[in-house]
Write a protein that holds these residues in place. Sequence first.
Motif, mmCIF file in Angstrom:
data_model
loop_
_atom_site.group_PDB
_atom_site.id
_atom_site.type_symbol
_atom_site.label_atom_id
_atom_site.label_comp_id
_atom_site.label_asym_id
_atom_site.label_seq_id
_atom_site.Cartn_x
_atom_site.Cartn_y
_atom_site.Cartn_z
ATOM 1 N N UNK A 236 0.837 -1.200 0.000
ATOM 2 C CA UNK A 236 0.000 0.000 0.000
ATOM 3 C C UNK A 236 0.874 1.253 0.000
ATOM 4 N N UNK A 237 1.926 1.255 0.783
ATOM 5 C CA UNK A 237 2.864 2.381 0.789
ATOM 6 C C UNK A 237 3.429 2.577 -0.608
ATOM 7 N N UNK A 238 3.821 1.489 -1.228
ATOM 8 C CA UNK A 238 4.391 1.494 -2.580
ATOM 9 C C UNK A 238 3.416 2.106 -3.588
ATOM 10 N N UNK A 239 2.167 1.713 -3.514
ATOM 11 C CA UNK A 239 1.171 2.173 -4.488
ATOM 12 C C UNK A 239 0.680 3.588 -4.224
ATOM 13 N N UNK A 240 0.562 3.971 -2.976
ATOM 14 C CA UNK A 240 -0.084 5.237 -2.638
ATOM 15 C C UNK A 240 0.885 6.369 -2.305
ATOM 16 N N UNK A 241 2.170 6.144 -2.418
ATOM 17 C CA UNK A 241 3.095 7.218 -2.057
ATOM 18 C C UNK A 241 3.147 8.302 -3.130
ATOM 19 N N UNK A 242 3.326 9.521 -2.669
ATOM 20 C CA UNK A 242 3.511 10.693 -3.521
ATOM 21 C C UNK A 242 4.409 11.662 -2.774
ATOM 22 N N UNK B 129 -4.244 10.841 0.893
ATOM 23 C CA UNK B 129 -4.008 12.057 1.674
ATOM 24 C C UNK B 129 -2.907 11.926 2.726
ATOM 25 N N UNK B 130 -2.173 10.846 2.744
ATOM 26 C CA UNK B 130 -1.053 10.704 3.685
ATOM 27 C C UNK B 130 0.224 11.262 3.082
ATOM 28 N N UNK B 131 1.018 11.898 3.933
ATOM 29 C CA UNK B 131 2.316 12.384 3.480
ATOM 30 C C UNK B 131 3.298 11.218 3.430
ATOM 31 N N UNK B 132 4.384 11.442 2.751
ATOM 32 C CA UNK B 132 5.436 10.429 2.696
ATOM 33 C C UNK B 132 5.920 10.107 4.118
ATOM 34 N N UNK B 133 6.068 11.131 4.930
ATOM 35 C CA UNK B 133 6.532 10.941 6.304
ATOM 36 C C UNK B 133 5.551 10.076 7.096
ATOM 37 N N UNK B 134 4.261 10.331 6.947
ATOM 38 C CA UNK B 134 3.266 9.523 7.652
ATOM 39 C C UNK B 134 3.347 8.063 7.225
ATOM 40 N N UNK B 135 3.546 7.835 5.956
ATOM 41 C CA UNK B 135 3.646 6.457 5.461
ATOM 42 C C UNK B 135 4.874 5.753 6.044
ATOM 43 N N UNK B 136 5.998 6.459 6.089
ATOM 44 C CA UNK B 136 7.218 5.858 6.631
ATOM 45 C C UNK B 136 7.093 5.618 8.131
ATOM 46 N N UNK B 137 6.402 6.510 8.832
ATOM 47 C CA UNK B 137 6.196 6.313 10.268
ATOM 48 C C UNK B 137 5.339 5.076 10.539
ATOM 49 N N UNK B 138 4.373 4.808 9.688
ATOM 50 C CA UNK B 138 3.569 3.586 9.820
ATOM 51 C C UNK B 138 4.467 2.357 9.648
#
Length: 155
Positions: free
Chosen positions: A26-32, A89-98
């Motif tokens: 999901x991180x891979x697909x939804x990152x921006x 709507x998640x930032x890259x930082x939020x995704x990495x923190x998850x």
Amino acid sequence: MKYPETKKILNQAVADLNQMIAVVRQTHWYMRGRGFMKLHPLMDDFMDDLNEQMDVISERLIAIDGAPYSTLGEYVENTKIPDEKGRWDRTMEERLEILVKDYRYLNDLYEKGLETADKEGDAATNDIFTGFKAANDKRIWMLQAELGKAPEIDA
């Protein structure tokens, strides 16, 4: 029955690794955003590593006369890693923190596995958990560095 508690933790890892792969996908697909060009392909490496962990753990479970979860229903029913619908709507930082949070969870599970395998005298499983915990420590360090933070491995 040999290694009963170790088998439970191995199977928990099977469920959680399947869910973790979905989280990374999901991180891979939804990152921006900033860092996309290097982080997007890196997620493929993360998924490959997690698939390897799952395969080794599942095969170890079979080798000690266990039965790894093998259906989506079993994974969903047993994982302790949260499931969440993909969002833009998640930032890259939020995704990495998850990812950091979930890798920390896996490491806590592996630590419990180390203690349990040691108590039950299963040195081979202990070795597996040791190696995978070290690999996950490296992932946490790298993700934390990308976030501009110290690794905080023992946090």
